[in-house]
Design a protein around this motif. Structure first.
Motif, PDB file in Angstrom:
ATOM      1  N   VAL A 290       8.984   1.929   3.370  1.00  0.00           N
ATOM      2  CA  VAL A 290      10.083   1.160   2.775  1.00  0.00           C
ATOM      3  C   VAL A 290      11.058   2.078   2.052  1.00  0.00           C
ATOM      4  CG1 VAL A 290      10.660  -0.534   0.992  1.00  0.00           C
ATOM      5  CG2 VAL A 290       8.787  -0.998   2.589  1.00  0.00           C
ATOM      6  N   ALA A 291      10.544   3.021   1.267  1.00  0.00           N
ATOM      7  CA  ALA A 291      11.408   3.940   0.526  1.00  0.00           C
ATOM      8  C   ALA A 291      12.247   4.795   1.473  1.00  0.00           C
ATOM      9  CB  ALA A 291      10.562   4.823  -0.383  1.00  0.00           C
ATOM     10  N   ALA A 292      11.642   5.230   2.583  1.00  0.00           N
ATOM     11  CA  ALA A 292      12.385   6.038   3.558  1.00  0.00           C
ATOM     12  C   ALA A 292      13.557   5.257   4.132  1.00  0.00           C
ATOM     13  CB  ALA A 292      11.455   6.507   4.672  1.00  0.00           C
ATOM     14  N   LEU A 293      13.373   3.973   4.336  1.00  0.00           N
ATOM     15  CA  LEU A 293      14.422   3.144   4.919  1.00  0.00           C
ATOM     16  C   LEU A 293      15.491   2.766   3.898  1.00  0.00           C
ATOM     17  CD1 LEU A 293      12.147   0.736   7.007  1.00  0.00           C
ATOM     18  CD2 LEU A 293      13.534   2.606   7.917  1.00  0.00           C
TER      19      LEU A 293
ATOM     20  N   ARG B 190       0.847  -1.183   0.000  1.00  0.00           N
ATOM     21  CA  ARG B 190       0.000   0.000   0.000  1.00  0.00           C
ATOM     22  C   ARG B 190       0.887   1.239   0.000  1.00  0.00           C
ATOM     23  NH1 ARG B 190      -2.319  -2.882   4.194  1.00  0.00           N
ATOM     24  NH2 ARG B 190      -1.487  -1.347   5.653  1.00  0.00           N
ATOM     25  N   GLU B 191       0.302   2.366  -0.350  1.00  0.00           N
ATOM     26  CA  GLU B 191       1.098   3.584  -0.480  1.00  0.00           C
ATOM     27  C   GLU B 191       1.831   3.945   0.807  1.00  0.00           C
ATOM     28  OE1 GLU B 191       2.030   5.453  -3.073  1.00  0.00           O
ATOM     29  OE2 GLU B 191       1.135   3.799  -4.205  1.00  0.00           O
ATOM     30  N   ASP B 192       1.142   3.809   1.954  1.00  0.00           N
ATOM     31  CA  ASP B 192       1.802   4.178   3.198  1.00  0.00           C
ATOM     32  C   ASP B 192       2.910   3.190   3.556  1.00  0.00           C
ATOM     33  OD1 ASP B 192      -0.054   2.191   3.644  1.00  0.00           O
ATOM     34  OD2 ASP B 192      -1.176   3.273   5.190  1.00  0.00           O
ATOM     35  N   GLN B 193       2.723   1.896   3.208  1.00  0.00           N
ATOM     36  CA  GLN B 193       3.805   0.929   3.416  1.00  0.00           C
ATOM     37  C   GLN B 193       4.993   1.241   2.507  1.00  0.00           C
ATOM     38  OE1 GLN B 193       1.383  -2.590   2.621  1.00  0.00           O
ATOM     39  NE2 GLN B 193       1.816  -3.329   4.697  1.00  0.00           N
ATOM     40  N   TRP B 194       4.705   1.567   1.251  1.00  0.00           N
ATOM     41  CA  TRP B 194       5.760   1.912   0.299  1.00  0.00           C
ATOM     42  C   TRP B 194       6.522   3.146   0.771  1.00  0.00           C
ATOM     43  CZ3 TRP B 194       9.478   1.516  -2.815  1.00  0.00           C
ATOM     44  CH2 TRP B 194       9.880   2.568  -3.648  1.00  0.00           C
ATOM     45  N   GLN B 195       5.829   4.115   1.311  1.00  0.00           N
ATOM     46  CA  GLN B 195       6.486   5.319   1.813  1.00  0.00           C
ATOM     47  C   GLN B 195       7.498   4.957   2.906  1.00  0.00           C
ATOM     48  OE1 GLN B 195       3.802   8.184   3.517  1.00  0.00           O
ATOM     49  NE2 GLN B 195       5.373   9.769   3.707  1.00  0.00           N
TER      50      GLN B 195
ATOM     51  N   LYS C 164       3.056  -3.780   9.505  1.00  0.00           N
ATOM     52  CA  LYS C 164       4.359  -3.227   9.894  1.00  0.00           C
ATOM     53  C   LYS C 164       5.484  -4.231   9.643  1.00  0.00           C
ATOM     54  CE  LYS C 164       2.654  -2.125  14.022  1.00  0.00           C
ATOM     55  NZ  LYS C 164       1.179  -2.135  13.840  1.00  0.00           N
ATOM     56  N   SER C 165       5.203  -5.528   9.900  1.00  0.00           N
ATOM     57  CA  SER C 165       6.251  -6.520   9.677  1.00  0.00           C
ATOM     58  C   SER C 165       6.592  -6.650   8.196  1.00  0.00           C
ATOM     59  CB  SER C 165       5.832  -7.880  10.249  1.00  0.00           C
ATOM     60  OG  SER C 165       4.646  -8.339   9.640  1.00  0.00           O
ATOM     61  N   ALA C 166       5.607  -6.452   7.320  1.00  0.00           N
ATOM     62  CA  ALA C 166       5.900  -6.493   5.882  1.00  0.00           C
ATOM     63  C   ALA C 166       6.899  -5.409   5.515  1.00  0.00           C
ATOM     64  CB  ALA C 166       4.611  -6.324   5.088  1.00  0.00           C
ATOM     65  N   VAL C 167       6.782  -4.242   6.152  1.00  0.00           N
ATOM     66  CA  VAL C 167       7.702  -3.139   5.861  1.00  0.00           C
ATOM     67  C   VAL C 167       9.131  -3.540   6.182  1.00  0.00           C
ATOM     68  CG1 VAL C 167       8.402  -0.815   6.552  1.00  0.00           C
ATOM     69  CG2 VAL C 167       5.984  -1.308   6.125  1.00  0.00           C
ATOM     70  N   TYR C 168       9.355  -4.078   7.384  1.00  0.00           N
ATOM     71  CA  TYR C 168      10.758  -4.338   7.713  1.00  0.00           C
ATOM     72  C   TYR C 168      11.306  -5.590   7.056  1.00  0.00           C
ATOM     73  CZ  TYR C 168       8.681  -6.450  12.048  1.00  0.00           C
ATOM     74  OH  TYR C 168       7.935  -7.128  12.969  1.00  0.00           O
ATOM     75  N   PHE C 169      10.462  -6.559   6.710  1.00  0.00           N
ATOM     76  CA  PHE C 169      10.981  -7.717   5.986  1.00  0.00           C
ATOM     77  C   PHE C 169      11.304  -7.354   4.534  1.00  0.00           C
ATOM     78  CE2 PHE C 169       8.911 -10.777   9.141  1.00  0.00           C
ATOM     79  CZ  PHE C 169      10.130 -11.053   9.742  1.00  0.00           C
ATOM     80  N   VAL C 170      10.440  -6.580   3.893  1.00  0.00           N
ATOM     81  CA  VAL C 170      10.731  -6.136   2.527  1.00  0.00           C
ATOM     82  C   VAL C 170      11.984  -5.268   2.518  1.00  0.00           C
ATOM     83  CG1 VAL C 170       9.911  -4.689   0.620  1.00  0.00           C
ATOM     84  CG2 VAL C 170       8.341  -6.317   1.712  1.00  0.00           C
ATOM     85  N   ALA C 171      12.077  -4.337   3.464  1.00  0.00           N
ATOM     86  CA  ALA C 171      13.261  -3.477   3.545  1.00  0.00           C
ATOM     87  C   ALA C 171      14.518  -4.298   3.793  1.00  0.00           C
ATOM     88  CB  ALA C 171      13.074  -2.443   4.655  1.00  0.00           C
ATOM     89  N   THR C 172      14.401  -5.343   4.600  1.00  0.00           N
ATOM     90  CA  THR C 172      15.559  -6.203   4.877  1.00  0.00           C
ATOM     91  C   THR C 172      16.095  -6.828   3.589  1.00  0.00           C
ATOM     92  OG1 THR C 172      14.905  -6.729   7.148  1.00  0.00           O
ATOM     93  CG2 THR C 172      16.283  -8.349   6.013  1.00  0.00           C
ATOM     94  N   VAL C 173      15.203  -7.410   2.784  1.00  0.00           N
ATOM     95  CA  VAL C 173      15.643  -8.058   1.545  1.00  0.00           C
ATOM     96  C   VAL C 173      16.303  -7.043   0.617  1.00  0.00           C
ATOM     97  CG1 VAL C 173      14.880  -9.281  -0.519  1.00  0.00           C
ATOM     98  CG2 VAL C 173      13.894  -9.869   1.712  1.00  0.00           C
ATOM     99  N   LEU C 174      15.680  -5.877   0.489  1.00  0.00           N
ATOM    100  CA  LEU C 174      16.231  -4.861  -0.415  1.00  0.00           C
ATOM    101  C   LEU C 174      17.581  -4.358   0.077  1.00  0.00           C
ATOM    102  CD1 LEU C 174      12.993  -2.796  -1.167  1.00  0.00           C
ATOM    103  CD2 LEU C 174      14.013  -4.640  -2.525  1.00  0.00           C
TER     104      LEU C 174
END
Length: 717
Positions: free
Chosen positions: A33-36, A26-31, A53-63
């Motif tokens: 992830v991009a910030a991180l 979602r847009e707020d999740q993407w915001q 919230k966990s999707a944010v940090y797991f996606v950010a971790t992989v990236l």
């Protein structure tokens, strides 16, 4: 934030994580992830449970790992959620490990894996941050190599938060030690404006101002209601009768361990598949209970806050509170476990008259008075060597859990330091911030009033909770019992009520005796240490009930409350105590004819002296003697009629110090014990720590009693 290539890569990772091709952030999740990932910022995300919230940090971790960053470190207090998250990460090919109190045998192996770069995500419980070996050896290496730091349940950082945990304050050191450009993500579902500002300020330590991403706390799937019933028996009966009508499987929260165990036992008797989950539940049993709920093999977990907010089951269909929590923020956090992946979930509170008494009983979170803090600092300074918590207990008048919390706060403030062997004073000047502590205490009182108001409000319940979390978009939900009308039947059948009353009226709990003297007594001039000799020990005893349960506890709390008038023991209480005595005699190890391995029948009754309830204890002891056809042998003498032997709710060493020399065996009682050798019943109104019974038993056994069998009205916990 427009970066199509990074966005496409992030969405592809999410699809793999959730196992759903075509899934998109979602847009707020993407915001977030991009910030991180792109901006390498420090961010605080305040979003409702189930937002992702966990999707944010797991996606950010992989990236971040693909871009050469070190492992992600997630600090979380929630063991149940840790297990859920490790499993979710592994499904997406993310190598995740956890270090917490439940797996100490794995710590060394995990440390080595982290050092070899074989771990993508390391989940750490906050108490590890304050462990000496972890703090001195692994924490600096983690700070130097971490690619992303995640602080889950970040409201715990703030002493304004409903669940402040001093261990979290150690994160300041880790934040300061992070390499430049390492992103930090803090997440919580329960932070009002004050907590949000406090956490954001701490995140910004040594760097730029933290980005705050705060969303609506509306939960469209939740339907909130309050069912007001006259007493505990009606609430228990209602739960047993209406549990099958609640959707799916869920959680029944209670305020105490005793209540959770009572409710679980009763619901099982009524044919319901439920499991208990409390601070007393063994780790293996906790994991089994979690697995059973996840697989819908049980209708409900009956849980205390030990389960708390840390359970990830998207299809959880209901949350019932048997008793009101003391904070609307904590309540929102717990009910937020329901309805994450289903369209509708029911949230019901069944408040009780005993709730506020239980709040008071457990109101041990206030910061200690300045005199006790100074006493602690002076004891450490005077020792000239590290002191363990048990050794320090002997020198200060604080219970262990409160002393440990105080030391952690002083550690963060720099006044003390945890080293091998215990704690030392640093000599750093320290100021007692009385005004701040008073403000926190006033906030706790305001939260309790808010929960009273929640029960009685005629306005929207979801809006009420959202406003207490400073959610600017709070508006009527249209679903709760106040918006749309009650949807549950509050009646109970006579048969169910009779069963509940019988269960709650069942008297008797065991009292385990003290076997070891507290550490540090010789330092107080009292020559007691090690194991209590077998010939001076108390035997296992019985209490009518626990002050924390919803059965006899509700009857006993007013009788034994501070300031309650003294008087003869009530007839119903005496009858119930006699029933306890009869059951005890028939139990294994009892003294009734035919029981296996019986002890000798008691030869008499002895009472403990009391400066506040002499009539109650005296008539109780004499009544037991009369009904049991036993001689009343007498009362121990109190050598301090002013009651200075009472060390209310202090630690074991201080309690024992206060009791040293406080009692004596009168000559007449001594002659009676010598003339009638055998076991004696020792009668008192209540026991909390067990030390009064231990001291009295030692005197009686030295005076000739072959055994001392304690029989009290109430056990403290």
């Amino acid at each position: 934030m427009d970066d199509p290539q990074l966005r496409a890569e992030a969405d592809a990772v999410l699809a793999e994580l959730v196992g759903a091709p075509g899934a998109r952030l979602r847009e707020d999740q993407w915001q977030a992830v991009a910030a991180l990932v792109r901006e390498r910022r420090r961010a605080l995300v305040v979003q409702r449970t189930g937002w992702g919230k966990s999707a944010v940090y797991f996606v950010a971790t992989v990236l971040l790992r693909r871009r050469g960053s070190g492992p992600t470190v997630i600090v979380s207090p929630l063991l149940a959620l840790m297990r859920n998250q490790v499993e979710a990460a592994e499904r997406a090919g993310i190598r995740a490990r956890t270090i917490n109190s439940a797996n100490p045998e794995e710590w060394e192996t995990i440390h080595a894996e982290v050092e070899r770069g074989e771990t993508d995500v390391l989940l750490v419980s906050p108490e590890r941050l304050n462990a000496v070996d972890f703090r001195e050896h692994l924490l600096p290496r983690l700070a130097a190599t971490t690619g992303l730091l995640v602080v889950d349940e970040a409201h715990c950082i703030s002493d304004w938060g409903h669940d402040f945990r001093p261990d979290y304050r150690r994160l300041r050191s880790m934040l300061a030690g992070l390499a430049p450009g390492v992103p930090v993500l803090a997440t919580t579902a329960t932070a009002n404006a004050r907590v949000t500002a406090d956490v954001a300020e701490q995140l910004g330590t040594g760097g730029d101002e933290a980005l705050v991403l705060r969303g609506s706390l509306e939960r469209e799937s939740l339907r909130l209601g309050v069912v007001r019933l006259p007493d505990a028996a009606h609430r228990l009966a209602w739960l047993a009768e209406h549990l099958p009508e609640l959707p799916g499987s869920g959680i029944v929260y209670t305020l105490t361990v005793a209540a959770a165990e009572e409710v679980t036992a009763f619901l099982r008797q009524r044919g319901h598949r439920v499991a208990s989950y409390t601070g007393r539940t063994e780790n293996a049993d906790r994991q089994q209970a979690e697995a059973d709920l996840l697989a819908n093999r049980v209708k409900a977990l009956v849980a205390t806050s030990a389960l708390g907010m840390g359970f990830d089951k998207p299809d959880l269909g209901f949350v019932v509170h048997l008793g009101s929590p003391s904070s609307p923020i904590a309540y929102y956090q717990q009910v937020g476990r329901a309805g994450r992946g289903v369209e509708h979930a029911d949230v019901l509170m069944l408040p009780g008259k005993e709730d506020e008494a239980i709040w008071r009983y457990f109101a041990d979170t206030a910061f200690p008075p300045e005199a006790q803090v100074r006493q602690t600092l002076a004891a450490l300074a005077d020792a000239g060597r590290p002191l363990s918590v048990p050794a320090l207990e002997a020198l200060v008048d604080l219970r262990r859990t409160r002393l440990e919390t105080l030391l952690k706060v002083l550690d963060v403030d720099g006044a003390v330091e945890r080293v091998k062997g215990g704690w030392i004073a640093t000599g750093t000047p320290w100021t007692y911030d009385a005004e701040r502590y008073a403000r926190v205490a006033r906030q706790r009182a305001a939260e309790q009033q808010a929960m009273r108001d929640y029960v009685t409000t005629t306005q929207c319940r979801m809006e009420f909770l959202r406003r207490h979390l400073d959610d600017e978009g709070a508006a009527p939900c249209g679903r709760c019992d106040n918006c749309a009308g009650p949807w549950v039947d509050s009646t109970v059948s006579p048969e169910a009520l009779t069963g509940a009353e019988k269960e709650l009226d069942r008297p008797g709990v065991e009292i385990e005796p003290r076997r070891m003297w507290p550490t540090g007594m010789p330092a107080l001039g009292i020559d007691l240490k090690g194991r209590i000799p077998a010939g001076e020990q108390c035997s296992t005893g019985r209490a009518l009930g626990r002050l924390s349960d919803i059965g006899w506890g509700n009857r006993l709390r007013p009788l034994l409350a501070d300031g309650a008038p003294d008087g003869p023991v009530p007839d119903d209480v005496l009858r119930a105590v006699v029933e306890v005595l009869a059951d005890w005699a028939r139990s294994p190890g009892g003294w009734a004819p035919g029981v296996p391995d019986p002890v000798a029948r008691p030869v008499g009754v002895v009472a403990l002296p009391s400066t506040t309830r002499p009539q109650l204890i005296g008539t109780l002891a004499e009544g037991i003697a009369t009904v049991g056809r036993l001689p009343f042998l007498g009362t121990l003498a109190c050598t301090r009629p002013d009651g200075t032997h009472v060390a209310a709710r202090s630690n074991s060493a201080q309690r024992l110090k206060a009791l040293s020399g406080a009692f004596a065996v009168p000559e007449q009682l001594g002659r009676a014990l010598a003339a009638t050798p055998g076991p004696v019943l020792l009668v008192d109104d209540r026991t909390e720590s067990g030390w009064t019974l231990a001291v009295a038993a030692r005197l009686l056994r030295r005076a000739g009693a072959e055994q001392v069998l304690p029989l009290v009205l109430a056990a403290g916990g």
